[in-house]
Design a protein around this motif. Structure first.
Motif, PDB file in Angstrom:
ATOM      1  N   LYS A 151      12.072 -10.910   8.648  1.00  0.00           N
ATOM      2  CA  LYS A 151      12.612 -11.609   9.602  1.00  0.00           C
ATOM      3  C   LYS A 151      12.340 -11.386  11.009  1.00  0.00           C
ATOM      4  O   LYS A 151      12.054 -12.273  11.824  1.00  0.00           O
ATOM      5  N   VAL A 152      11.908  -9.955  11.399  1.00  0.00           N
ATOM      6  CA  VAL A 152      11.367  -9.663  12.656  1.00  0.00           C
ATOM      7  C   VAL A 152      10.030 -10.376  12.972  1.00  0.00           C
ATOM      8  O   VAL A 152       9.626 -10.837  13.758  1.00  0.00           O
ATOM      9  N   GLY A 153       9.205 -10.277  11.900  1.00  0.00           N
ATOM     10  CA  GLY A 153       7.518 -10.583  11.739  1.00  0.00           C
ATOM     11  C   GLY A 153       7.759 -12.396  11.945  1.00  0.00           C
ATOM     12  O   GLY A 153       6.990 -12.758  12.847  1.00  0.00           O
ATOM     13  N   LEU A 154       8.434 -12.814  11.382  1.00  0.00           N
ATOM     14  CA  LEU A 154       8.580 -14.451  11.455  1.00  0.00           C
ATOM     15  C   LEU A 154       9.246 -15.013  12.482  1.00  0.00           C
ATOM     16  O   LEU A 154       8.686 -15.875  13.249  1.00  0.00           O
ATOM     17  N   PHE A 155      10.249 -14.180  13.148  1.00  0.00           N
ATOM     18  CA  PHE A 155      10.600 -14.424  14.519  1.00  0.00           C
ATOM     19  C   PHE A 155       9.703 -14.182  15.581  1.00  0.00           C
ATOM     20  O   PHE A 155       9.341 -15.065  16.403  1.00  0.00           O
ATOM     21  N   SER A 156       8.766 -13.296  15.632  1.00  0.00           N
ATOM     22  CA  SER A 156       7.699 -13.026  16.709  1.00  0.00           C
ATOM     23  C   SER A 156       6.727 -13.908  16.592  1.00  0.00           C
ATOM     24  O   SER A 156       6.053 -14.302  17.505  1.00  0.00           O
ATOM     25  N   ASP A 157       6.292 -14.279  15.228  1.00  0.00           N
ATOM     26  CA  ASP A 157       5.344 -15.542  15.062  1.00  0.00           C
ATOM     27  C   ASP A 157       5.888 -17.054  15.649  1.00  0.00           C
ATOM     28  O   ASP A 157       5.188 -17.445  16.392  1.00  0.00           O
ATOM     29  N   ALA A 158       7.175 -17.151  15.528  1.00  0.00           N
ATOM     30  CA  ALA A 158       7.962 -18.323  16.203  1.00  0.00           C
ATOM     31  C   ALA A 158       7.878 -18.380  17.702  1.00  0.00           C
ATOM     32  O   ALA A 158       7.401 -19.182  18.311  1.00  0.00           O
ATOM     33  N   VAL A 159       8.252 -17.082  18.293  1.00  0.00           N
ATOM     34  CA  VAL A 159       8.199 -16.802  19.622  1.00  0.00           C
ATOM     35  C   VAL A 159       6.684 -17.027  20.161  1.00  0.00           C
ATOM     36  O   VAL A 159       6.317 -17.579  21.292  1.00  0.00           O
ATOM     37  N   GLY A 160       5.720 -16.445  19.533  1.00  0.00           N
ATOM     38  CA  GLY A 160       4.440 -16.528  19.764  1.00  0.00           C
ATOM     39  C   GLY A 160       3.851 -17.867  20.037  1.00  0.00           C
ATOM     40  O   GLY A 160       3.050 -18.323  20.789  1.00  0.00           O
ATOM     41  N   PHE A 161       4.317 -18.520  18.899  1.00  0.00           N
ATOM     42  CA  PHE A 161       3.705 -19.994  18.723  1.00  0.00           C
ATOM     43  C   PHE A 161       4.334 -20.891  19.828  1.00  0.00           C
ATOM     44  O   PHE A 161       3.728 -21.598  20.559  1.00  0.00           O
ATOM     45  N   ILE A 162       5.689 -20.920  20.106  1.00  0.00           N
ATOM     46  CA  ILE A 162       6.327 -21.655  21.086  1.00  0.00           C
ATOM     47  C   ILE A 162       5.695 -21.015  22.454  1.00  0.00           C
ATOM     48  O   ILE A 162       5.479 -21.926  23.536  1.00  0.00           O
ATOM     49  N   ALA A 163       5.529 -19.614  22.994  1.00  0.00           N
ATOM     50  CA  ALA A 163       5.073 -19.280  24.132  1.00  0.00           C
ATOM     51  C   ALA A 163       3.763 -19.835  24.249  1.00  0.00           C
ATOM     52  O   ALA A 163       3.339 -19.963  25.326  1.00  0.00           O
ATOM     53  N   ALA A 164       2.738 -19.802  23.247  1.00  0.00           N
ATOM     54  CA  ALA A 164       1.556 -20.168  23.366  1.00  0.00           C
ATOM     55  C   ALA A 164       1.421 -21.738  23.776  1.00  0.00           C
ATOM     56  O   ALA A 164       0.772 -22.239  24.750  1.00  0.00           O
ATOM     57  N   ILE A 165       2.254 -22.356  23.175  1.00  0.00           N
ATOM     58  CA  ILE A 165       2.272 -23.847  23.642  1.00  0.00           C
ATOM     59  C   ILE A 165       2.719 -23.867  25.053  1.00  0.00           C
ATOM     60  O   ILE A 165       2.193 -24.793  25.876  1.00  0.00           O
ATOM     61  N   VAL A 166       3.860 -23.245  25.364  1.00  0.00           N
ATOM     62  CA  VAL A 166       4.687 -23.597  26.699  1.00  0.00           C
ATOM     63  C   VAL A 166       3.492 -22.951  27.900  1.00  0.00           C
ATOM     64  O   VAL A 166       3.220 -23.744  28.757  1.00  0.00           O
ATOM     65  N   ILE A 167       2.712 -21.899  27.536  1.00  0.00           N
ATOM     66  CA  ILE A 167       1.962 -21.284  28.641  1.00  0.00           C
ATOM     67  C   ILE A 167       0.641 -22.551  28.786  1.00  0.00           C
ATOM     68  O   ILE A 167       0.192 -22.517  29.809  1.00  0.00           O
ATOM     69  N   CYS A 168       0.479 -22.808  27.662  1.00  0.00           N
ATOM     70  CA  CYS A 168      -0.900 -23.827  27.853  1.00  0.00           C
ATOM     71  C   CYS A 168      -0.502 -25.144  28.421  1.00  0.00           C
ATOM     72  O   CYS A 168      -1.258 -25.736  29.438  1.00  0.00           O
ATOM     73  N   ALA A 207       0.719  -1.222  -0.028  1.00  0.00           N
ATOM     74  CA  ALA A 207       0.018   0.061  -0.222  1.00  0.00           C
ATOM     75  C   ALA A 207       0.875   1.206   0.010  1.00  0.00           C
ATOM     76  O   ALA A 207       0.416   2.180  -0.675  1.00  0.00           O
ATOM     77  N   VAL A 208       2.026   1.257   0.734  1.00  0.00           N
ATOM     78  CA  VAL A 208       2.715   2.548   0.783  1.00  0.00           C
ATOM     79  C   VAL A 208       4.067   2.487  -0.188  1.00  0.00           C
ATOM     80  O   VAL A 208       4.907   3.373   0.018  1.00  0.00           O
ATOM     81  N   GLY A 209       4.347   1.284  -1.039  1.00  0.00           N
ATOM     82  CA  GLY A 209       5.376   1.294  -1.654  1.00  0.00           C
ATOM     83  C   GLY A 209       6.682   0.882  -1.178  1.00  0.00           C
ATOM     84  O   GLY A 209       7.694   1.019  -1.894  1.00  0.00           O
ATOM     85  N   ILE A 210       6.736  -0.012  -0.115  1.00  0.00           N
ATOM     86  CA  ILE A 210       7.836  -0.307   0.310  1.00  0.00           C
ATOM     87  C   ILE A 210       8.514  -1.486  -0.533  1.00  0.00           C
ATOM     88  O   ILE A 210       7.583  -2.406  -0.584  1.00  0.00           O
ATOM     89  N   ARG A 211       9.572  -1.601  -1.001  1.00  0.00           N
ATOM     90  CA  ARG A 211      10.214  -2.661  -1.687  1.00  0.00           C
ATOM     91  C   ARG A 211      11.037  -3.405  -1.093  1.00  0.00           C
ATOM     92  O   ARG A 211      11.220  -4.625  -1.335  1.00  0.00           O
ATOM     93  N   ASN A 212      11.695  -3.055   0.140  1.00  0.00           N
ATOM     94  CA  ASN A 212      12.778  -3.806   0.719  1.00  0.00           C
ATOM     95  C   ASN A 212      12.227  -3.967   1.997  1.00  0.00           C
ATOM     96  O   ASN A 212      12.335  -3.236   2.959  1.00  0.00           O
ATOM     97  N   GLY A 213      11.638  -5.089   2.297  1.00  0.00           N
ATOM     98  CA  GLY A 213      11.013  -5.370   3.739  1.00  0.00           C
ATOM     99  C   GLY A 213      11.681  -6.701   4.278  1.00  0.00           C
ATOM    100  O   GLY A 213      10.812  -7.416   5.224  1.00  0.00           O
ATOM    101  N   ARG A 214      12.804  -7.139   3.932  1.00  0.00           N
ATOM    102  CA  ARG A 214      13.521  -8.077   4.439  1.00  0.00           C
ATOM    103  C   ARG A 214      13.774  -8.097   5.961  1.00  0.00           C
ATOM    104  O   ARG A 214      13.616  -9.271   6.717  1.00  0.00           O
ATOM    105  N   TYR A 215      14.054  -7.163   6.652  1.00  0.00           N
ATOM    106  CA  TYR A 215      14.171  -7.140   8.125  1.00  0.00           C
ATOM    107  C   TYR A 215      12.781  -7.068   8.799  1.00  0.00           C
ATOM    108  O   TYR A 215      12.726  -7.845   9.697  1.00  0.00           O
ATOM    109  N   ALA A 216      11.754  -6.299   8.177  1.00  0.00           N
ATOM    110  CA  ALA A 216      10.318  -6.689   8.655  1.00  0.00           C
ATOM    111  C   ALA A 216      10.082  -8.403   8.695  1.00  0.00           C
ATOM    112  O   ALA A 216       9.281  -8.545   9.627  1.00  0.00           O
TER     113      ALA A 216
END
Length: 176
Positions: free
Chosen positions: A155-172, A144-153
């Motif tokens: 990496k951080v997004g997928l890392f936070s998804d992995a942390v959320g996935f693991i934390a959800a399992i551990v907490i449950c 939407a805003v025309g950003i072409r280089n989102g590789r750092y975003a």
């Protein structure tokens, strides 16, 4: 403590929704006119992101139809069993960063099959709330805003998804 959290969560969104127009009124901002102007901009943004959405949906369909998802699941399932984690929730961890609708449908199916109070249902619901649709967010918002280089975003997004996935399992596993 649980009653306080329940009370706060019950009233948080209504209070925020009441606060914003009141704050704008005090600051003499024309609330309705600002809303209409934003809606006009939103419509043109929605038209602009359609090609990005179509491309993402095609890529997700190819990933699932090719059998790559099933292959990844078969590789990780023994590791999950080793840690006493139900392997039925593994596809949710892989689908959630890709597609919100697909992961919601999968969660609904898990809850329908195993029940909302089962460990699988609880973990699936917690994963659904603890992770985000990273690729969808990057595709839509960066497109939407025309950003072409989102590789750092990415990496951080997928890392936070992995942390959320693991934390959800551990907490449950700890709580239930």
């Amino acid at each position: 403590m649980l009653q306080v959290i329940t009370l706060i969560s019950t009233w948080a969104i209504p209070c925020i929704l009441a606060f914003i127009p009141l704050y704008a009124y005090v600051r003499k901002v024309p609330v309705y006119e600002s809303f209409v102007e934003g809606a006009k901009d939103g419509f043109s943004t929605a038209i602009g992101i359609i090609p990005h959405l179509v491309g993402m949906m095609v890529a997700i369909s190819i990933f699932r139809a090719s059998g790559a998802l099933d292959y990844m699941l078969s590789w990780f399932a023994p590791l999950f069993r080793l840690w006493d984690v139900p392997p039925e929730v593994l596809p949710l961890g892989l689908l959630r960063p890709l597609t919100g609708t697909g992961s919601l449908a999968f969660t609904t199916d898990l809850i329908r099959t195993y029940g909302p109070d089962s460990m699988i249902g609880r973990i699936a619901a917690t994963i659904q709330g603890s992770t985000d649709t990273t690729l969808y967010v990057l595709t839509v918002y960066f497109g939407a805003v025309g950003i072409r280089n989102g590789r750092y975003a990415l990496k951080v997004g997928l890392f936070s998804d992995a942390v959320g996935f693991i934390a959800a399992i551990v907490i449950c596993l700890l709580v239930f």
